[in-house]
Design a protein around this motif. Structure first.
Motif, short mmCIF file in Angstrom:
data_model
loop_
_atom_site.label_atom_id
_atom_site.label_comp_id
_atom_site.label_asym_id
_atom_site.label_seq_id
_atom_site.Cartn_x
_atom_site.Cartn_y
_atom_site.Cartn_z
N LEU A 106 58.66 44.42 77.22
CA LEU A 106 57.74 43.62 76.41
C LEU A 106 58.46 42.74 75.40
CD1 LEU A 106 55.09 46.41 75.66
CD2 LEU A 106 55.06 44.73 77.51
N ILE A 107 59.73 42.44 75.67
CA ILE A 107 60.56 41.74 74.69
C ILE A 107 59.96 40.39 74.29
CG2 ILE A 107 62.04 40.57 76.38
CD1 ILE A 107 63.23 42.23 73.12
N ARG A 108 59.29 39.70 75.19
CA ARG A 108 58.72 38.39 74.87
C ARG A 108 57.39 38.50 74.13
NH1 ARG A 108 61.32 34.27 77.55
NH2 ARG A 108 62.71 34.88 79.26
N LYS A 109 56.75 39.67 74.23
CA LYS A 109 55.42 39.81 73.66
C LYS A 109 55.42 40.55 72.32
CE LYS A 109 53.12 39.93 78.18
NZ LYS A 109 52.25 40.73 79.09
N ARG A 110 56.40 41.41 72.09
CA ARG A 110 56.36 42.24 70.90
C ARG A 110 57.62 42.10 70.07
NH1 ARG A 110 51.92 45.28 70.11
NH2 ARG A 110 52.63 44.63 68.03
N MET A 111 58.01 40.86 69.76
CA MET A 111 59.18 40.65 68.91
C MET A 111 58.93 41.18 67.51
SD MET A 111 61.82 39.61 70.40
CE MET A 111 62.75 39.30 68.90
N ASP A 112 57.67 41.29 67.10
CA ASP A 112 57.38 41.86 65.79
C ASP A 112 57.82 43.32 65.72
OD1 ASP A 112 55.44 42.44 67.73
OD2 ASP A 112 53.88 42.78 66.23
N ILE A 113 57.55 44.06 66.80
CA ILE A 113 57.96 45.46 66.86
C ILE A 113 59.48 45.56 67.01
CG2 ILE A 113 57.71 47.65 68.07
CD1 ILE A 113 55.18 46.79 66.71
N VAL A 114 60.06 44.66 67.79
CA VAL A 114 61.51 44.64 67.97
C VAL A 114 62.22 44.48 66.63
CG1 VAL A 114 63.45 43.34 68.95
CG2 VAL A 114 61.43 43.78 70.35
N ASP A 115 61.75 43.55 65.81
CA ASP A 115 62.38 43.31 64.51
C ASP A 115 62.28 44.54 63.61
OD1 ASP A 115 63.05 40.74 65.24
OD2 ASP A 115 61.28 39.82 64.33
N LEU A 116 61.14 45.21 63.65
CA LEU A 116 60.97 46.41 62.83
C LEU A 116 61.91 47.52 63.27
CD1 LEU A 116 57.06 46.58 62.50
CD2 LEU A 116 58.70 46.11 60.67
N LEU A 117 62.05 47.71 64.58
CA LEU A 117 62.89 48.78 65.09
C LEU A 117 64.38 48.46 64.89
CD1 LEU A 117 60.99 49.84 68.34
CD2 LEU A 117 60.93 50.87 66.08
N ARG A 118 64.73 47.19 64.98
CA ARG A 118 66.13 46.82 64.69
C ARG A 118 66.48 47.14 63.25
NH1 ARG A 118 66.38 40.88 67.60
NH2 ARG A 118 66.84 41.59 69.73
N LYS A 119 65.54 46.94 62.35
CA LYS A 119 65.79 47.26 60.94
C LYS A 119 66.01 48.75 60.75
CE LYS A 119 63.22 43.36 58.95
NZ LYS A 119 62.02 42.96 58.15
N LYS A 120 65.30 49.57 61.53
CA LYS A 120 65.49 51.01 61.46
C LYS A 120 66.92 51.38 61.85
CE LYS A 120 61.16 52.22 60.56
NZ LYS A 120 60.75 53.00 59.37
#
Length: 445
Positions: free
Chosen positions: A397-411
């Protein structure tokens, strides 16, 4: 209290009946689970044995320990579970079939006693002697047979787990899988077979994958019987006990194009069982995600021992009493990957985007091939999955959920920032010829 952590090497949670598997691999473990605490979503911190066990015993992320190979010992300034329990008079023991864990200057040096034992050496009798001679102890019991390749269960047992036994002799003796299921095959042939599969030089047919899975399931049934005998030792001892059943990591069977372990961080390699029997007093199923490094603070709470140093894990003890754990992400590592799970989303990304993992993962990363792989992977797209909607991790879902990706990268960044500031390099010790020979037999070299 006598504490036993039973590690069944390569055991996937989803191949046990108590975790929803339909085939009868684990009737004994399932019966134990009915009267125990079952943690439905437990993750290992690494996708192969050595860093996983060190992480579990220290309550720390593998990268903070800088452990990358069998010839290393964790920094002397990092306390292990047995060190902390020793403050209250606990003795510690290690029983394993893996010589890699018995290097006298490495992992086993943290235990009061260590012994190489295989299933055929009557494990229950040896454990019974340990329990009778100790009132307060920690026993790390590692079973490395049958569920770790080669999967050499008897043919008639394997057939019980096959829906179709047509041409079974031909399938079992194919060049691709015979080295993976025969204990008599030379180790170099097993390593070559695994390498060819993962390098796409040898293609496993659907029937061959089915046979490998059946051989793996058959191996679980062998171990399952032993687990029952081991559990009975503690249950009938008349002493307080904690008996925990888990695994160091899982095993892949081409779900994502690879066979074995230590290669990816998909659920088949990181989702492990965790079943805990505390004097038969607590039972229930826990859906809260937990991590193997949570065992350290949990056991300290159960034993009533205070922890005055850094641990990355959180105690699961509140869950035994209907409470809750802190909201946090679950992180697993496997060079050059790192994964993070939170709120049913899982991100798989690369170590190289965070820090200098060439240094942390030396000597593995010192290979020019590994360095090239790390640099290449840096430019490949990350993967994010909804484990609720897509438990098989097939839809990125990398193209659809970049918002979640950014949050998890911060973790991940938050964790990496802290443990890269610590100066805790592992000690380089080395391995002897006997250990090297068994590591070759198991496919590590």
């Amino acid at each position: 209290m006598n504490i036993c952590i039973l590690i069944i090497d390569c055991l996937r949670a989803d191949h046990l009946g108590c975790y929803g598997y339909k085939k009868p691999t684990s009737p004994v473990i399932d019966a134990i689970a009915e009267d125990s605490m079952v943690f439905e979503h437990a993750s290992s911190q690494a996708n192969w044995t050595y860093p996983s066990l060190y992480s579990m015993m220290t309550g720390r992320y593998p990268s903070s320990l800088r452990i990358s190979w069998w010839d290393q010992r964790v920094n002397e300034n990092v306390p292990l579970m047995q060190d902390t329990l020793a403050k209250k008079g606990y003795k510690s023991g290690l029983l394993t079939s893996f010589m890699g864990l018995l290097n006298p200057d490495c992992f086993c040096s943290h235990f009061d006693e260590a012994l190489q034992l295989k299933i055929k050496d009557d494990l229950p009798a040896n454990v019974d002697k340990w329990v009778k001679s100790h009132d307060d102890s920690l026993l790390l019991l590692h079973i490395g047979e049958y569920t770790h390749e080669p999967f050499h269960a008897d043919r008639e047992v394997v057939e019980r787990f096959l829906d179709n036994t047509q041409d079974i002799e031909k399938v079992a003796n194919s060049k691709s899988i015979h080295p993976l299921i025969s204990k008599s095959v030379e180790s170099k042939n097993m390593r070559k077979a695994i390498a060819k599969i993962n390098l796409k030089l040898s293609r496993l047919s659907k029937r061959e994958i089915e046979y490998l899975l059946a051989a793996y399931d058959a191996g679980i049934t062998y171990v399952d019987k032993v687990v029952g005998d081991l559990h009975r030792v503690f249950k009938e001892s008349g002493k307080d006990y904690l008996f925990a059943i888990t695994a160091d990591h899982g095993q892949a069977f081409m779900e994502h194009g690879v066979f074995g372990h230590g290669l990816t961080l998909y659920e088949e390699q990181t989702h492990v069982p965790l079943i805990m029997d505390l004097n038969g007093k607590y039972k229930g199923r826990v859906s809260t995600p937990v991590q193997l490094m949570d065992l350290y603070p949990t056991i300290m709470d159960i034993a009533g021992v205070s922890v005055d140093h850094i641990v990355d894990g959180d105690s699961m003890w509140p869950l035994f009493n209907g409470g809750a754990m802190p909201d946090r992400a679950c992180i697993s590592e496997g060079y050059p990957y790192i994964s993070v799970q939170e709120n049913n989303y899982k991100l798989i990304t690369k170590h190289s985007r965070l820090t200098n993992y060439d240094e942390i993962y030396s000597p593995i990363a010192n290979s020019w091939k590994r360095k090239l792989l790390s640099r290449t992977l840096h430019y490949l797209p990350d993967k994010i999955f909804s484990l609720k909607d897509d438990p098989g991790e097939k839809k990125n879902l990398i193209r659809k959920r970049m918002d979640i990706v950014d949050l998890l990268r911060k973790k991940i960044d938050e964790s990496a920032m802290r443990f890269t500031l610590e100066n805790l390099p592992a000690a380089e010790v080395g391995i002897n010829e006997e250990i090297e020979r068994q590591l070759k037999e198991l496919g590590y070299l």
